[in-house]
Each structure stands twice: as structure tokens, then as C-alpha cells.
Design an enzyme around this catalytic site. Structure first.
Site, short mmCIF file in Angstrom:
data_model
loop_
_atom_site.label_atom_id
_atom_site.label_comp_id
_atom_site.label_asym_id
_atom_site.label_seq_id
_atom_site.Cartn_x
_atom_site.Cartn_y
_atom_site.Cartn_z
N LYS A 105 -11.72 4.53 5.93
CA LYS A 105 -11.90 4.53 4.49
C LYS A 105 -13.37 4.77 4.10
CE LYS A 105 -7.59 4.28 4.20
NZ LYS A 105 -6.68 3.19 4.30
C1 LIG Z 1 -5.34 2.63 4.62
C2 LIG Z 1 -4.29 2.34 3.63
C3 LIG Z 1 -3.60 1.13 3.58
C4 LIG Z 1 -3.71 0.08 4.64
O1 LIG Z 1 -5.00 -0.30 4.94
P1 LIG Z 1 -5.30 -1.27 6.16
O2 LIG Z 1 -6.60 -1.90 5.80
O3 LIG Z 1 -5.39 -0.41 7.38
O4 LIG Z 1 -4.21 -2.25 6.26
C5 LIG Z 1 -2.72 0.92 2.55
N1 LIG Z 1 -2.48 1.85 1.63
C6 LIG Z 1 -3.09 3.05 1.65
C7 LIG Z 1 -2.80 4.04 0.58
C8 LIG Z 1 -4.00 3.34 2.67
O5 LIG Z 1 -4.59 4.54 2.70
#
Ligand SMILES: *Cc1c(COP(=O)(O)O)cnc(C)c1O
Length: 429
Positions: free
Chosen positions: A206
């Protein structure tokens, strides 16, 4: 230089890999070392003491996050998945309820409903924004609907104003999965702050990250406290606190460590700059990729400040006259990685097709708690299915650590490939 396609043995646009996405620097290192020096790597205790709310770094992160996003409450979790689960739990959603969600997202956006025994109902997305289409959402509302989980996909905020009015009209909880959109905004409102609860991810893919982590924000004191209870074994403090409503307060361990919190706090300081760099990179790509036959660079609503987690382009096979896979192969041969389709519409997963989640008897779809009849057949979300099957190409070569030269290589590769569609057609034939 020859314009011959690398796929045909021409010189590729690029032979060196693109710079890796790495935003971890001295501030993160120093923050971690300071935590290590103190020896306390987590401050949580699952008991009715001040430590119930975590350690110093976690609390510093939470107040900085709340301030940055202009909300009263930020609750740190060990992932956005945990955050989504806790958000649904805090919202008192349970067996018999339906939750409307996009099928074009990371799987946890929908399993969050299942975890509490509710049934995910998939609505289609808008082809320009890739986010929930409010008209489709409205068509899925029933007397059982309890919540909407909107996803700010690829960094573009969902149509939260329209979804808010649907939620208000039908008394629904609106969860905003802003995992991909920290720093994005719509009409000046920051992504993640527009629903009853917003969820951010700090996983390594992210915009900012701490390895694994998540943050949930809300303006509701009630939801915030319930999020904290679900994060940390809520059942153990229910008696001392004389909690009246204990629905869904069966707790988990969703606690963030001090190390992650220290890194996340340093990363938060970089957020604005990192998003701006993504925006500059996106602008360069959009300008360079205009007017290619069959390729539609991302649309950005003038009221939107895009977070640019991914750069997603619509691809029209009929106009280009070449299968998407061929174009993608040609781009890769030029040394420019590209991905196809994003994620399979979630309802096509075995989980939904077979309706097997908890135990072997089909709960929560079958049994006495649910009297609805949700549809997961192919065809229910045609926009999503089309993008998945042939209509979307995307890249993460937008992460803001790329130089102008790198981005220009991306553009050159696309222009060469899309300038040689006729040749690609011949090769394919
Ligand atoms: C990355 C992501 C998640 C989950 O994130 P984590 O921290 O890995 O649990 C949930 N929703 C979306 C849209 C994502 O891109």
C-alpha cells in the site's frame, strides 16, 4: 531506433528493471531502534487496565492518524482485514443480515460480512471509477440489508455521497474500505472518512506501510469503543465495565505491535508527499497514453483527488482487434510489466459458488437464520465480469519513486505496442 516490436525480436524499450517501491528510510529505522531500546515490543494487555488500549507508540499513531484525517477516533489493528472484520462486528451485523459489497476488490472486503454470519450481496461497479455503482447498490437493497461496504478501488474514492443517501434512507451502516486510497479525496473530504467507519491498510503493497497493519477511523464514540473491544478480547472486560450490549464483542487479537506503530507513524509523515508524487506520475502517464486505439487511461472526476494505488486502464478488444493477452505479452516483451483483469469477481470463488464457509452445512446461506435467496450466478455484475475477462489492464508503475525517464519508457512501450496493432493482428492470425 527501430520501432520493431520486441515480441518480434526488436530492441526492447527497456532492459533494466524499474526502481523498486521502497519508502522505508532513516526515520523508520530510528523509530524502530527507539522501540527496541525500550524493550517493550507490545503494550497491550487483555484486561481492564489502561494497557487494554495498547502501548505508547500505538496510541501516538492513533492520535496522529485521527488528527491527520480530521476524525475523533483512529483504532490501530494488525491488518486492514482485521479492521474490516472489526468494523462489521462493531456495526452489530449478524446472521440473517445482508451486506452489499463490490465484487471487484480484495477478498476480505466481502468475507468481513461472512465472519459475522451475514450474507455478502454483490452489486456491480461503475466502469469509469471501478467503484460501486449506486444504482446497482439500490437494486440490491432488501429488508435484510444491514450495511454497504464501499471500496475506494485503485485509489479512486467511491461515490460516497450517493451511497450515503442510500444508507440514510434505508438505515444502513456504510463502511468505506479505503485500503487503497489513503490521502485521496472527494469534494475535499478525505477517503476513509466519508462512511460510518473507514478502514486503511498498512500492508507492504500500500501507499504507506509498516509490513502488516491497518487503521480504522470513525466519528462514532460507540463504534470506536466496540472496535477496541473486538481488537482485544472484549469478553474479558465485559463484566467490569458493566457492558449492557455485548453483541459481537467476542474478541480477537487484532493488536498492533509497538514496532509496527513506530514505523507507521513515520510513514504517515510521508503520506502527503508520496501521494503527490503518484499524482505527478499518473499525470505523465495519462498525457502520454491519450488517443491510443482501444486504450482508455483512467478517468478522474474533477472533484476527485486520486490516490493512485494502481493505474488501471480500460481495454477494448473489439477496437484494438487484438486479444488483451497479446497486448500484455507485447508490453512485457518491451520490458514494461503489466497485469490483466485485476481480481476475479469474488462471487465466482468456490466459497460463494459452493456456499461453504463455516461447517459443511452451508451456513450462513442455508439454515434457519437466513430467509433470503442471494444470487451468485455468472452475469450478475456484467461490468465487473467484462473488466476481469478482457476489459482492463493495470500497472503499479505509478508508485512515485519512478523518475520521469522511467515513466517515459512506459509510455514509449505502450505507444510502440498500440502503434503496431496491425502487426500484432497478423502475428496472431
Ligand atoms: C489490501 C487490501 C485489504 C486488506 O489489507 P490487509 O492489511 O492486507 O489486510 C482490504 N481491502 C482492499 C481493497 C485492499 O486493497
Amino acid at each position: 531506433m527501430t520501432e520493431k516490436l520486441a515480441l518480434e525480436g526488436g530492441e526492447p524499450v527497456r532492459r533494466t528493471p524499474f526502481p523498486a517501491f521502497n519508502t522505508i528510510g532513516a526515520e523508520e529505522r530510528d523509530a524502530v531502534l527507539a522501540v527496541l531500546a525500550g524493550g517493550s515490543l507490545s503494550g497491550f494487555l487483555g484486561a481492564d487496565t489502561p494497557e487494554f488500549y495498547g502501548g505508547e507508540a500505538v496510541r501516538r499513531l492513533e492520535s496522529a492518524w485521527a488528527e491527520h484525517f480530521g476524525v475523533p477516533h483512529a483504532v490501530a489493528m494488525n491488518s486492514a482485514t482485521s479492521g474490516l472484520y472489526a468494523a462489521v462486528g462493531a456495526g452489530r451485523i449478524g446472521p440473517g443480515d445482508e451486506v452489499i459489497v463490490s465484487p471487484y476488490t480484495m477478498s476480505a472486503s466481502a468475507t468481513a460480512a461472512l465472519i459475522y454470519g451475514a450474507v455478502p450481496v454483490f452489486a456491480d461497479i461503475h466502469p469509469d471509477t471501478f467503484c460501486l455503482d449506486p444504482r446497482s447498490v439500490l437494486s440490491r437493497v432488501t429488508s435484510r440489508t444491514k450495511a454497504i461496504i464501499a471500496v475506494d478501488l485503485f485509489g479512486h474514492p467511491a461515490d460516497m455521497p450517493a451511497l450515503t443517501s442510500i444508507a440514510e434512507k434505508h438505515g444502513l451502516i456504510l463502511v468505506e474500505d479505503a485500503a487503497q486510497a489513503p490521502g485521496a479525496s472527494l469534494d475535499g473530504e478525505l477517503a476513509g472518512t466519508m462512511g460510518h467507519v473507514g478502514v486503511f491498510s498498512l500492508n507492504r503493497h500500500k501507499t504507506i506501510h509498516c509490513g502488516e497493519g491497518g487503521i480504522v477511523v470513525t466519528r462514532s464514540d460507540d463504534l470506536a469503543e466496540r472496535l477496541r473491544l473486538i481488537r482485544n478480547h472484549g469478553e474479558v472486560v465485559a463484566a467490569q465495565r458493566q457492558l449492557d450490549d455485548i453483541v459481537n464483542l467476542v474478541g480477537f487479537n487484532y493488536r498492533m505491535t509497538e514496532l509496527e506503530a513506530a514505523v507507521a507513524l513515520a510513514q504517515l509523515g510521508r503520506l502527503r508527499g508520496l501521494v503527490e508524487r503518484r499524482q505527478t506520475a499518473a499525470r505523465r502517464l495519462i498525457d502520454g497514453l491519450e488517443d491510443l486505439p482501444g486504450l482508455q487511461p483512467p478517468m478522474v472526476d474533477p472533484n476527485v483527488s486520486h490516490g493512485w494505488y494502481l493505474f488501471a486502464m480500460r481495454y477494448d478488444e473489439a477496437v484494438a482487434g487484438v486479444p488483451r493477452a497479446t497486448v500484455a505479452a507485447a508490453l512485457r516483451a518491451e520490458g514494461v510489466p503489466v497485469s490483466e483483469g485485476y481480481t476475479e469477481p469474488l462471487y465466482l470463488q468456490p466459497l460463494y459458488q459452493r456456499r461453504i464457509a463455516f461447517g459443511a452445512d452451508g451456513f450462513p446461506w442455508r439454515g434457519s437464520t437466513y430467509d433470503g435467496d442471494v444470487d451468485y450466478t455468472r452475469g450478475i455484475c456484467p461490468v465487473t465480469e467484462h473488466l476481469w475477462e478482457s476489459g482492463l489492464l493495470y500497472t503499479d508503475l505509478i508508485h512515485g519513486l519512478l523518475a520521469d525517464d522511467d515513466l517515459d519508457d512506459v509510455v514509449r512501450a505502450y505507444r510502440r505496442v498500440f502503434g503496431n496493432l496491425k502487426r500484432l493482428r497478423e502475428l496472431g492470425g
